[in-house]
Structures are given as C-alpha cells and as structure tokens.
Enzyme design. Structure first.
Site, PDB file in Angstrom:
ATOM      1  N   ARG A 196      -8.870   1.204   9.457  1.00  0.00           N
ATOM      2  CA  ARG A 196      -8.509  -0.176   9.762  1.00  0.00           C
ATOM      3  C   ARG A 196      -9.571  -0.862  10.612  1.00  0.00           C
ATOM      4  O   ARG A 196      -9.446  -2.059  10.899  1.00  0.00           O
ATOM      5  CB  ARG A 196      -7.192  -0.201  10.543  1.00  0.00           C
ATOM      6  CG  ARG A 196      -5.940  -0.311   9.688  1.00  0.00           C
ATOM      7  CD  ARG A 196      -4.733  -0.245  10.610  1.00  0.00           C
ATOM      8  NE  ARG A 196      -3.591  -0.960  10.112  1.00  0.00           N
ATOM      9  CZ  ARG A 196      -2.621  -0.408   9.391  1.00  0.00           C
ATOM     10  NH1 ARG A 196      -2.686   0.841   9.026  1.00  0.00           N
ATOM     11  NH2 ARG A 196      -1.582  -1.138   9.028  1.00  0.00           N
ATOM     12  N   LYS A 210       0.843  -1.209   0.000  1.00  0.00           N
ATOM     13  CA  LYS A 210       0.000   0.000   0.000  1.00  0.00           C
ATOM     14  C   LYS A 210       0.875   1.255   0.000  1.00  0.00           C
ATOM     15  O   LYS A 210       0.675   2.158  -0.789  1.00  0.00           O
ATOM     16  CB  LYS A 210      -0.912   0.045   1.238  1.00  0.00           C
ATOM     17  CG  LYS A 210      -1.743  -1.191   1.463  1.00  0.00           C
ATOM     18  CD  LYS A 210      -2.580  -1.089   2.744  1.00  0.00           C
ATOM     19  CE  LYS A 210      -1.764  -1.051   4.031  1.00  0.00           C
ATOM     20  NZ  LYS A 210      -1.186  -2.329   4.453  1.00  0.00           N
ATOM     21  N   ARG A 218      -0.379  -8.885  13.750  1.00  0.00           N
ATOM     22  CA  ARG A 218      -0.897  -7.941  12.749  1.00  0.00           C
ATOM     23  C   ARG A 218      -1.824  -8.626  11.752  1.00  0.00           C
ATOM     24  O   ARG A 218      -2.843  -8.067  11.347  1.00  0.00           O
ATOM     25  CB  ARG A 218       0.267  -7.249  12.036  1.00  0.00           C
ATOM     26  CG  ARG A 218       0.909  -6.173  12.896  1.00  0.00           C
ATOM     27  CD  ARG A 218       2.353  -5.914  12.571  1.00  0.00           C
ATOM     28  NE  ARG A 218       2.567  -5.240  11.306  1.00  0.00           N
ATOM     29  CZ  ARG A 218       3.764  -5.147  10.719  1.00  0.00           C
ATOM     30  NH1 ARG A 218       4.831  -5.689  11.268  1.00  0.00           N
ATOM     31  NH2 ARG A 218       3.889  -4.505   9.586  1.00  0.00           N
ATOM     32  N   ARG A 266      12.042  -6.545   4.779  1.00  0.00           N
ATOM     33  CA  ARG A 266      12.082  -5.116   5.110  1.00  0.00           C
ATOM     34  C   ARG A 266      12.677  -4.908   6.498  1.00  0.00           C
ATOM     35  O   ARG A 266      13.453  -3.985   6.718  1.00  0.00           O
ATOM     36  CB  ARG A 266      10.666  -4.526   5.057  1.00  0.00           C
ATOM     37  CG  ARG A 266      10.653  -3.051   5.424  1.00  0.00           C
ATOM     38  CD  ARG A 266       9.285  -2.437   5.293  1.00  0.00           C
ATOM     39  NE  ARG A 266       8.332  -3.037   6.225  1.00  0.00           N
ATOM     40  CZ  ARG A 266       7.043  -2.774   6.211  1.00  0.00           C
ATOM     41  NH1 ARG A 266       6.540  -1.950   5.322  1.00  0.00           N
ATOM     42  NH2 ARG A 266       6.235  -3.338   7.084  1.00  0.00           N
ATOM     43  N   ARG A 274      12.392  -1.052  11.546  1.00  0.00           N
ATOM     44  CA  ARG A 274      11.061  -0.986  12.151  1.00  0.00           C
ATOM     45  C   ARG A 274      10.926  -2.076  13.194  1.00  0.00           C
ATOM     46  O   ARG A 274      11.074  -3.266  12.902  1.00  0.00           O
ATOM     47  CB  ARG A 274       9.973  -1.142  11.067  1.00  0.00           C
ATOM     48  CG  ARG A 274       9.483   0.199  10.566  1.00  0.00           C
ATOM     49  CD  ARG A 274       8.436   0.057   9.520  1.00  0.00           C
ATOM     50  NE  ARG A 274       7.204  -0.573  10.004  1.00  0.00           N
ATOM     51  CZ  ARG A 274       6.085  -0.585   9.305  1.00  0.00           C
ATOM     52  NH1 ARG A 274       6.039  -0.005   8.113  1.00  0.00           N
ATOM     53  NH2 ARG A 274       5.011  -1.178   9.779  1.00  0.00           N
TER      54      ARG A 274
END
Ligand code: B4P
Length: 186
Positions: free
Chosen positions: A90, A15, A144, A127, A133
């Site tokens: 969300r 996204k 998640r 990532r 992160r």
C-alpha cells in the site's frame, strides 16, 4: 520460485471478494493484510493492540510492522505455489520490500481495480451495516480514500514502469469481473 500477483485498488473495490475466488481457482494462497490485522485485533496480540486505533481512524499501520507480518506469512507452506496479495503493498516502502525478496517471490502481475468513488462509498457503508467492521464509517472512509490517493496510487506508476499493470473495470456483476481476471491471470 513462487510468483506473487498483487490486487491493488481503493478501499471497497472488491479486491478481497475476487481474491478469495481466484486463489481457490488457481490453488494459490490468499494473503489479505487487512484480514491478518483484524485477526491480530480480535486475538488482542501486541500487534493487534497497536493496529486497532490506527485502522479505526482509516490510517495505515506502520510499514515495518506490516512488512514483517507479510514476510513471515510468505514463509508458510501454502505459499509455495505462489500467492495473491490483497491489500499489500500500500506504500512505496512496502513495494520496495518485495524487491528485496524478488528472487524467491517475484511479482508477476498487478491487477488494478477501478471503481468510481461514489460507488465505493455505497459499498463500504452497505458492508458496514452487517460486517461489524469499525472502520466502515463515513469518517474513516474519507481518510482511507485520501491515503489511497496519496500513498497507494503512486504504486501504479511504479509497476507500470515494470510493465506489470493490468487494469480491471471492477464495476458490475461479480462473476463477470471474476471471468475477466481469470482470462488475463497468467
Ligand atoms: P482491508 O481489509 O484491505 O480493507 P479495504 O481496503 O477496505 O478493502 P476490502 O478488501 O475490505 O474491500 P473489498 O474491496 O474486498 O484493509 C483494512 C485496513 O487495514 C486498512 O485501512 C489499513 O488500516 C490496514 N491495512 C491493511 N493492509 C495494510 C497495509 N499493507 N499497510 C498498512 N495498513 C494496512 O470489498 C468491498 C465490499 O464491496 C464488500 O462488501 C463486497 O461484498 C462488495 N463488492 C465487491 N465487489 C462488488 C461488485 N462488483 N459490486 C458490488 N459490490 C461489490
């Protein structure tokens, strides 16, 4: 009237990657609630202090806080031509908060990014190696995904009833996915 386009999809679906490119192509604001929350964390604001542990665990920050943050952001000048919402709504209460401002900011289309879970895990772990992160860990990813299924996926039905859903196959070449979104953007 400033139209909103929503990019909806599981964590790691691309996204953010696509929203940056598309917003620049169409001269729209790119609003990523994840990026905004990470900025609060790095600036150690009151909101950032609350959000840090919630995000690290893979949970969602409370609706009230995120909705307020988004509504304030939509008041900025760069949203006058419209915006892409990346990672918002969300939850159903978040989606309903957009109904409250629909005269000024109507949702015109919702792009749903479809990617299988195995590919998503690979992307996020990859990532995590470079992004720094702290929520890109196997433990957090599991939570998640559960939250996506439980809280966010029902929004597909919500927007389907309004005939606003467009599904995107988000596996494959980034430029081809981009072109597919551009072709169906308006
Ligand atoms: P986000 O920042 O939105 O994180 P995300 O769901 O993991 O999506 P992200 O944008 O990072 O992934 P993308 O698909 O771009 O949210 C982080 C946290 O903030 C949430 O867990 C939550 O705690 C909190 N939060 C945010 N919004 C909230 C809200 N509304 N309410 C409550 N809490 C909220 O990219 C993934 C990776 O895939 C990238 O590395 C990219 O390079 C790669 N990629 C992209 N396209 C690819 C392709 N086609 N092929 C291969 N790799 C690709």
């Amino acid at each position: 009237m400033s139209e909103l386009k929503i990019f909806l999809g599981p964590p790691g679906a691309g996204k953010g990657t696509q929203a940056i490119k598309i917003a620049s192509e169409f001269g729209l604001a790119h609003i990523s609630t994840g990026d905004m929350l990470r900025e609060h964390i790095s600036n150690k604001t009151d909101l950032g202090k609350i959000a840090k542990s919630v995000i690290d665990e893979g949970q969602l920050v409370s609706d009230d806080l995120v909705i307020e943050m988004l509504v304030v952001r939509l008041g900025s000048d760069d949203c006058k031509n419209g915006a892409i919402l990346d990672g918002f709504p969300r939850t159903l209460p978040q989606a309903k908060s957009l109904e409250d401002i629909k005269n000024e900011f109507p949702v015109s289309k919702v792009f749903v990014f479809e990617v299988d879970e195995e590919e998503l895990v690979q992307r996020i772990l990859l990532r995590g190696e470079t992004s720094g992160r702290s929520d890109d860990t196997e433990e957090s990813i599991k939570v998640r995904f559960e939250i996506y299924t439980q809280d966010t996926e029902p929004l597909i039905d919500f927007y389907n009833q309004q005939d606003k859903i467009f599904k995107i196959n988000a596996v494959g070449d980034i430029d081809e996915i981009y072109q597919n979104i551009v072709n169906h953007f308006n």
